[in-house]
Design a protein around this motif. Structure first.
Motif, PDB file in Angstrom:
ATOM      1  N   ALA A   1       3.312  -8.633   4.206  1.00 35.05           N
ATOM      2  CA  ALA A   1       1.962  -8.801   3.655  1.00 35.05           C
ATOM      3  C   ALA A   1       1.005  -9.011   4.821  1.00 35.05           C
ATOM      4  O   ALA A   1       1.188  -9.925   5.632  1.00 35.05           O
ATOM      5  CB  ALA A   1       1.922  -9.988   2.702  1.00 35.05           C
TER       6      ALA A   1
ATOM      7  N   GLU B   1      -2.680  -6.241   2.342  1.00 32.10           N
ATOM      8  CA  GLU B   1      -1.972  -4.975   2.200  1.00 32.10           C
ATOM      9  C   GLU B   1      -0.481  -5.248   2.215  1.00 32.10           C
ATOM     10  O   GLU B   1       0.003  -6.069   3.006  1.00 32.10           O
ATOM     11  CB  GLU B   1      -2.326  -4.033   3.353  1.00 32.10           C
ATOM     12  CG  GLU B   1      -1.592  -2.697   3.308  1.00 32.10           C
ATOM     13  CD  GLU B   1      -1.848  -1.825   4.525  1.00 32.10           C
ATOM     14  OE1 GLU B   1      -1.496  -0.637   4.480  1.00 32.10           O
ATOM     15  OE2 GLU B   1      -2.387  -2.352   5.526  1.00 32.10           O
TER      16      GLU B   1
ATOM     17  N   ARG C   1      -6.239  -8.979   5.961  1.00 30.68           N
ATOM     18  CA  ARG C   1      -7.293  -8.396   6.799  1.00 30.68           C
ATOM     19  C   ARG C   1      -8.665  -8.839   6.305  1.00 30.68           C
ATOM     20  O   ARG C   1      -8.896  -8.979   5.100  1.00 30.68           O
ATOM     21  CB  ARG C   1      -7.232  -6.870   6.774  1.00 30.68           C
ATOM     22  CG  ARG C   1      -6.102  -6.243   7.574  1.00 30.68           C
ATOM     23  CD  ARG C   1      -6.327  -4.733   7.658  1.00 30.68           C
ATOM     24  NE  ARG C   1      -5.353  -4.065   8.511  1.00 30.68           N
ATOM     25  CZ  ARG C   1      -4.225  -3.530   8.087  1.00 30.68           C
ATOM     26  NH1 ARG C   1      -3.908  -3.615   6.791  1.00 30.68           N
ATOM     27  NH2 ARG C   1      -3.414  -2.921   8.923  1.00 30.68           N
TER      28      ARG C   1
ATOM     29  N   GLY D   1       5.706  -1.180   8.420  1.00 29.20           N
ATOM     30  CA  GLY D   1       4.748  -1.980   9.167  1.00 29.20           C
ATOM     31  C   GLY D   1       5.264  -2.567  10.451  1.00 29.20           C
ATOM     32  O   GLY D   1       4.599  -3.420  11.055  1.00 29.20           O
TER      33      GLY D   1
ATOM     34  N   LEU E   1       3.304  -3.724   2.761  1.00 25.61           N
ATOM     35  CA  LEU E   1       4.159  -2.674   3.299  1.00 25.61           C
ATOM     36  C   LEU E   1       5.590  -3.212   3.334  1.00 25.61           C
ATOM     37  O   LEU E   1       5.801  -4.430   3.319  1.00 25.61           O
ATOM     38  CB  LEU E   1       3.740  -2.291   4.725  1.00 25.61           C
ATOM     39  CG  LEU E   1       2.303  -1.804   4.953  1.00 25.61           C
ATOM     40  CD1 LEU E   1       2.039  -1.670   6.451  1.00 25.61           C
ATOM     41  CD2 LEU E   1       2.053  -0.488   4.244  1.00 25.61           C
TER      42      LEU E   1
ATOM     43  N   ALA F   1      -8.690  -8.780   2.132  1.00 26.04           N
ATOM     44  CA  ALA F   1      -7.666  -8.233   1.245  1.00 26.04           C
ATOM     45  C   ALA F   1      -6.311  -8.306   1.934  1.00 26.04           C
ATOM     46  O   ALA F   1      -6.213  -8.442   3.163  1.00 26.04           O
ATOM     47  CB  ALA F   1      -7.995  -6.789   0.877  1.00 26.04           C
TER      48      ALA F   1
ATOM     49  N   TRP G   1      -2.225 -14.417  -2.135  1.00 27.81           N
ATOM     50  CA  TRP G   1      -1.215 -13.400  -2.426  1.00 27.81           C
ATOM     51  C   TRP G   1      -0.005 -14.038  -3.131  1.00 27.81           C
ATOM     52  O   TRP G   1       0.537 -13.479  -4.086  1.00 27.81           O
ATOM     53  CB  TRP G   1      -0.783 -12.711  -1.137  1.00 27.81           C
ATOM     54  CG  TRP G   1       0.203 -11.612  -1.339  1.00 27.81           C
ATOM     55  CD1 TRP G   1       1.545 -11.634  -1.105  1.00 27.81           C
ATOM     56  CD2 TRP G   1      -0.086 -10.293  -1.832  1.00 27.81           C
ATOM     57  NE1 TRP G   1       2.113 -10.432  -1.422  1.00 27.81           N
ATOM     58  CE2 TRP G   1       1.140  -9.582  -1.869  1.00 27.81           C
ATOM     59  CE3 TRP G   1      -1.251  -9.652  -2.257  1.00 27.81           C
ATOM     60  CZ2 TRP G   1       1.228  -8.265  -2.303  1.00 27.81           C
ATOM     61  CZ3 TRP G   1      -1.170  -8.340  -2.682  1.00 27.81           C
ATOM     62  CH2 TRP G   1       0.055  -7.659  -2.714  1.00 27.81           C
TER      63      TRP G   1
END
Length: 391
Positions: A205, A160, A208, A167, A162, A158, A247
């Motif tokens: 982005a 994530e 992970r 981040g 921030l 996925a 993404w």
């Protein structure tokens, strides 16, 4: 006759000397930027040294020196980035920039710095001062729509999202894992980029897999129907790359174009069918050896040679050396004889792997024989260095 002084600036002098000079050289003026605005783009105190040339106590040239860590063929060295080298119109064509850089080189040598890097206003000016040109990074553009099939894939991972302020620590931790892996890469200290963090003008982005970070991308969006501008695109493996590309696929109804900055060794045209990547080049950085004796340990191929090195602007490098590979690493020692003559540009080119040895004589960099050129190529295979940091 004018009195010329070259010296390190005190912290309380930096604003009054560099702001007018660097803004005049590199920005649209007038007016000059307000002090508070100008300071937003400069690193915190302690993360840079600033130098100036004074003609009868009036500043006429200036430059900044930024400490960094550099990867040269898998070994890490103390390095430097020279930036905002600028000369007031009244001081131009008088050799002040060359004199200032010579003075900075001497200070870098005393500090144990092995390599200096910079982005030039004109390559030929700096190649005369001992620098050699890197391969050019890439700027690519493509429409994200061809990536739509990636949305139907199962990635077992996925992404994530921030903002960079949130981040930043994760970003710094990850980017430092790249440094030992990428030849030519340089990194400033984490504090150097605090103004970038505080500006908070980038998304982060994070890809992970099972909780492990596999890639990161920093970007901003110009607006609906505009451009997604990815300033950094990093991945550890194929899974990390395609998680980040997936993404981007999630933005096919959001933006018309993706623009991305990539290292010269990337091959984005192979990433996915019909991507129709448009590739252009970015201004390349340059590098130069400051201290030959600091470069022992570079990973090299089998071979040895001796050379008499000429370095007009770092005279401590002048001399005859033997360069030999022992257990895969370069050893450097004095030599009584020389197999050839080499300029510091030639030796820097070998270390970075940027030019074929057969071109050295053509460039005026030395006189290696055909046999020596073969040795050079075996010891120092051609590479595509990527500095990464911009300044």
């Amino acid at each position: 006759m004018s009195e010329i002084t070259i010296r390190l600036l005190k912290q309380d002098e930096v604003l009054s000397v560099l702001r007018p000079m660097s803004a005049y050289a590199f920005r649209a003026t007038p007016p000059l930027p307000e002090p508070a605005e100008w300071q937003k783009y400069y690193p915190p105190a302690g993360e840079a040294s600033y130098f100036a040339v004074f003609e009868d106590e009036k500043p006429v040239a200036s430059a900044a020196s930024f400490p960094m860590t550099l990867n040269i063929r898998g070994q890490l060295y103390a390095g430097n980035g020279l930036g905002v080298v600028s000369t007031h119109p009244t001081g131009r064509r008088k050799g002040y920039a060359r004199q200032m850089l010579s003075s900075i080189f001497a200070q870098l040598y005393e500090q144990g710095v092995a390599i200096s890097t910079l982005y030039p206003f004109r390559e030929s000016f700096y190649t005369r001062l001992g620098y050699t040109t890197f391969t050019q990074p890439k700027r690519i553009r493509f429409a994200p729509q061809p990536l739509q099939p990636l949305l139907k894939k199962s990635w077992n991972g996925a992404v994530e999202l921030l903002d960079i302020a949130q981040g930043y620590d994760l970003y710094q931790e990850y980017i430092r894992t790249r440094l030992p892996q990428i030849h030519g890469m340089g990194l400033f200290s984490p504090n150097f980029k605090l103004p970038w963090r505080d500006k908070n003008g980038q998304w982060l982005a994070i890809a992970r897999v099972d909780g492990t970070i596999k890639g990161m991308m920093t970007y901003k969006i110009s607006g609906h129907g505009g451009t997604l501008e990815a300033s950094q695109f990093w991945y550890d493996d194929i899974q990390g790359r395609y998680l980040l590309l997936e993404w981007l696929a999630r933005h096919i109804d959001h933006v018309q174009t993706v623009e991305m900055i990539l290292p010269p060794f990337e091959r984005p045209e192979t990433w996915w069918p019909d991507l129709n990547v448009q590739v252009s080049s970015i201004e390349p950085p340059l590098g130069r050896i400051i201290a030959i004796d600091k470069l022992a340990g570079v990973h090299t191929g089998a071979g040895s040679f001796s050379a008499r090195i000429h370095d007009e602007y770092c005279p401590w490098n002048n001399g005859t050396y033997r360069f030999a590979t022992h257990e895969g690493q370069l050893q450097i020692s004095p030599s009584a004889t020389a197999d050839c003559e080499l300029s510091i540009q030639a030796l820097t080119s070998l270390i970075y792997g940027t030019n074929e040895p057969a071109t050295f004589a053509l460039r005026g960099w030395g006189d290696p024989s055909t046999e020596l050129q073969t040795v050079f190529s075996r010891m120092f295979p051609l590479q595509q260095p990527y500095l990464f940091e911009t300044f």
